[in-house]
Write an enzyme that holds these catalytic residues in place. Structure first.
Site, PDB file in Angstrom:
ATOM      1  N   HIS A 325       0.842  -0.450  -0.152  1.00  0.00           N
ATOM      2  CA  HIS A 325      -0.095   0.453   0.349  1.00  0.00           C
ATOM      3  C   HIS A 325       0.785   1.143  -0.447  1.00  0.00           C
ATOM      4  O   HIS A 325       1.060   2.415  -0.547  1.00  0.00           O
ATOM      5  CB  HIS A 325      -0.925  -0.210   1.068  1.00  0.00           C
ATOM      6  CG  HIS A 325      -1.918  -0.748   0.735  1.00  0.00           C
ATOM      7  ND1 HIS A 325      -2.319  -2.434   0.986  1.00  0.00           N
ATOM      8  CD2 HIS A 325      -3.034  -0.657   0.575  1.00  0.00           C
ATOM      9  CE1 HIS A 325      -2.982  -2.505   0.493  1.00  0.00           C
ATOM     10  NE2 HIS A 325      -4.479  -1.461   0.430  1.00  0.00           N
ATOM     11  N   GLY A 326       2.229   1.277   0.431  1.00  0.00           N
ATOM     12  CA  GLY A 326       2.428   2.201   0.108  1.00  0.00           C
ATOM     13  C   GLY A 326       4.245   2.338   1.356  1.00  0.00           C
ATOM     14  O   GLY A 326       4.587   1.205   2.290  1.00  0.00           O
TER      15      GLY A 326
END
Lengths: 473, 338
Positions: A325-326
């Site tokens: 996700h990040g």
């Protein structure tokens, strides 16, 4: 070009019109491919080259793999594909994170390492199309899929604009066969496509951007400390925002594809009505969780190697899912937390008799418990630093003295609570129902009127021009 | 995909189109009856346009961020007169605006040679508080970065359809209706207080042309006391942390940043000092950015300027302050020329 912008509506109408022209299927597919590149280039034209590069690498690797009988050569080709894909992802998405983390780690053990922060622009949708192309080569390697010989078909699979920048992550086995025969949206598909697009637009423009985002941003992005009550409402607001933002995008993506005659897989199925976390992950970002299950969890051994190993595999899978996700430790921690949730749930299931869990009351309690634990995870997901997350959790739990600000009005608070309460109620009551069932039961009058109200609210919610949250991933 | 009979599909779509058209038309007519000039959202829209407009030729830009203290107390034209013709001074401040947060939101719109003047009204700047106009401005500055075609299209839509300007939403109107019914005459926030007489100059300066009126101070003072936290230290730490990164990045791009505290007087000044003591807030900011923080009390020319309501400079004082600011900025930019 956001799905919610007037330019996209114009662009899509032109594409829809062209797709219905009485032309050869090959030409129409070519037009769709061109439209997809134009759509992607509207953000950052040079990155189209990266997309083309990624397409070519996986196309030729898979073709070569398909021709080779030698298992060792096939494995080498698979490793090449994975290294190229993950290498590109690492370079663009994780380079700064990795170098900074390395410097922080060495700093902790007393070895000061200087590092440079590179000014890297993250290519839009890179995490999505990288996973998509990787699933293709892995499936070819496993012999589950024959490699396609048609480069244009493969390029369209990778680039198909409705799902290019934020999913759903489509498997080649779900899409490539749809290119074999000429496609045009049937009246049924166009009808459902219009309704689904309006639903997605309503979720994004009205619920996510106008109802939930202003409150969530006040709590998470203003730098101010809220009161305990407002911290709770801000966290509920973010739970509502991220669901409506992402599932709204998915709805619009599926709707656009449907109107063009293509089926994309579902990405959400009432996640806030989930009972437990394995249920939650069967309902939230389904295309990613099933990808992680098939290409990470099962190859790690899945649940075939004993209880401890199963829990470890779950944990590793969710940890990496968080990192997907990040590029931040907060996302890793969010993934780890869900790994722990899943492990704990397996333990709990051994001690709670099945018949207790079947009672309606217990089910309702479990839904609320799951939702609140998911919300707890969202704090890590949304907060910019652990410090921010810790401070907010302290405020929410009363560990921090109540000196916070009233950041938003009671009206906004009521709106958020009604919105989130409504989502939980709808997801819980219609856990196994699809939108089509509901529409069929409601009849044409109610369906048309409800869609009109949703469209009205979406169009009058105000132009905030906010990007979709998942674009950053 | 379930099969829906063709007749039911057609009827549902007809209901959809007709109902939506009827609602949109009714809403459009309603929105046209509202006066759009006085909304705080309009202020945010204008400010965002000023920020996004590129510099003409070799002009260097000065952006003034902050709250009503800035757009009432700083006349961009007067500042420009002091700075010289090569400068283009733009007012970005909005009602109850948060200067540091505006600076952060506008990061992508600066170019080398620009100057950011960040006015800090304690209640908002130190606590991170953001009200409607501020949030709207941030949304507009950090929006999706619409392309040229998109901007053109949106501009045409906004010209002809009042509802597409996004200044009013049914939810917001409902909220106002509920509030007016339950508490008639009560503003929800200080930004909605009526303040007249005012001349709104094309450069964004809102000149108060009336006499000193202590009754105007009651609303803002009550709002300050009601809203300010007992201790905003933690919030201020967050504000400083973000400012540190923003200023460092902007300076590396050749942008100069200065911070201002504009005059306040009387009961309001006393309440501000009690709630946000200078030693605990402003002095820390000054410590972070030495030589770049200009507090009105530190300069002879600005120490005794008069306000019309204890918090906003009167017309004459605003001109005097702007002349002082322009002259000081001239010296500062010459000293720190890129």
């Amino acid at each position: 070009m956001l799905f919610t912008s007037p330019v996209f509506v114009l662009f899509f109408l032109v594409v829809l019109l062209l797709s219905r022209l009485p032309l050869n299927w090959g030409i129409r597919k070519g037009m769709l491919l061109l439209a997809s590149y134009v759509f992607y280039a509207s953000w950052n034209p040079p990155f189209v080259l990266l997309l083309i590069g990624s397409t070519l690498v996986d196309y030729f690797v898979a073709l070569r793999m398909g021709r080779s009988e030698n298992q060792r050569a096939r494995k080498v080709l698979l490793v090449v594909s994975i290294c190229v894909n993950l290498g590109v992802l690492a370079a663009f998405k994780y380079a700064n994170f990795l170098s900074q983390s390395f410097a922080d780690f060495t700093g902790m053990v007393g070895w000061e390492v200087s590092y440079t922060t590179w000014n890297i622009v993250l290519p839009l949708g890179i995490s999505f199309y990288t996973f998509q192309t990787m699933s293709y080569t892995i499936d070819v390697y496993r012999g589950k899929l024959q490699p396609t010989r048609n480069l244009a078909d493969f390029a369209l699979y990778v680039t198909f604009f409705p799902q290019l920048v934020a999913g759903p992550i489509v498997r080649a086995s779900e899409f490539l066969w749809q290119l074999n025969e000429p496609r045009r949206g049937t009246p049924q598909q166009v009808y459902w496509g219009v309704l689904l697009f309006i639903l997605g637009l309503f979720k994004k423009a009205f619920l996510a951007d106008a109802v939930f985002a202003p409150v969530a941003d006040q709590v998470y992005a203003s730098g101010a400390t809220p009161t305990a009550l407002q911290a709770w409402v801000g966290t509920y607001a973010f739970a509502g925002q991220i669901y409506c933002d992402f599932s709204g995008y998915s709805d619009m993506a599926i709707a656009c594809a449907l109107m063009l005659g293509f089926r994309l897989p579902d990405n959400f199925r009432g996640p806030y009505g989930a009972i437990g976390f394995s249920d939650f992950w069967r309902r939230w970002h389904i295309s990613l969780s099933s990808w992680l299950r098939d290409y990470l969890y099962i190859p790690l051994g899945g649940n075939r190697k004993g209880r401890i190993r199963t829990r470890l595999n779950l944990f590793i899978t969710m940890l990496l899912g968080g990192l997907w996700h990040g590029a931040a430790w907060t996302f890793v921690a969010w993934g780890a937390l869900h790994g722990i949730y899943l492990g704990a749930e397996r333990v709990a299931r051994r001690f709670v008799p099945e018949r207790i869990a079947r009672s309606r009351f217990v089910k309702a309690l479990l839904i609320l418990l799951t939702f609140h634990l998911v919300c707890f995870g969202w704090i890590l997901f949304r907060a910019e630093t652990f410090l921010d997350a810790g401070s907010l959790i302290s405020t929410m739990t009363g560990l921090q003295s109540a000196t916070g600000l009233e950041l938003f009005s009671r009206w906004n608070m009521a709106l958020v609570l009604a919105g989130v309460g409504g989502l939980i109620a709808v997801h819980s009551l219609w856990r196994e129902r699809r939108i089509e069932d509901l529409s069929a039961r409601a009849g044409w009058l109610v369906t048309g009127a409800v869609a009109a109200v949703m469209l009205f609210l979406a169009l009058t919610a105000g132009d905030r021009g906010a990007e979709f949250i998942y674009f950053q991933f | 995909m379930d099969r829906v009979p063709a007749a039911a599909r057609k009827r549902a779509l007809a209901v959809l189109v007709l109902t939506a058209l009827a609602m949109m038309s009714a809403w459009e007519l309603y929105v046209r009856t509202l006066d759009s000039n006085e909304t705080t959202l309009k202020a945010a829209e204008v400010a965002a346009d000023r920020m996004r407009k590129p510099a003409e030729g070799n002009a260097r830009r000065v952006f003034v961020f902050g709250s009503s203290r800035a757009f009432r107390g700083i006349s961009p034209t007067t500042v420009r007169e002091q700075l010289g013709d090569v400068w283009d001074v733009r007012q970005i401040a909005v009602p109850m605006g948060n200067g540091p947060a505006q600076l952060h939101a506008g990061m992508d719109w600066f170019k080398a040679g620009d100057v950011a003047v960040v006015e800090c009204t304690p209640l908002v700047a130190y606590t991170g508080l953001r009200l409607d106009a501020q949030s709207e401005l941030e949304q507009r500055l950090q929006g999706a970065g619409a392309g040229r075609l998109e901007k053109e299209l949106i501009s045409v839509l906004r010209q002809h359809l009042a509802f597409s300007r996004g200044l009013y939403s049914p939810g917001e109107q409902l909220r106002k209706l509920a509030r007016d019914t339950l508490n008639p005459g009560t503003p929800a926030a200080v930004e909605e207080l009526p303040i007249k007489p005012t001349i709104i100059h094309p450069d964004g300066w809102q000149e108060y042309t009336g006499e000193f009126d202590p009754s105007l101070a009651i609303g803002p003072l009550e709002y300050l006391k009601k809203t300010a936290p007992a201790d905003a230290t933690q919030a201020f730490n967050g504000v400083l942390w973000r400012l540190r990164g923003d200023v460092r990045l902007l300076e590396s791009r050749g942008v100069l940043v200065v911070f201002l505290r504009l005059p306040s007087e009387g009961a309001h000044a006393a309440a501000e000092e009690m709630l946000f003591p200078r030693a605990r807030y402003w002095n820390r900011l000054q410590g972070e950015f030495p030589g770049r923080c200009w507090h009105f009390a530190d300069f002879e020319a600005t120490r005794d300027l008069a306000t019309y309501d204890y918090t906003h400079l009167s017309s004459r004082s605003a001109l005097a302050y702007s002349r002082w600011l322009g002259a000081r900025l001239r010296g500062f930019t010459e000293e720190h020329s890129p």
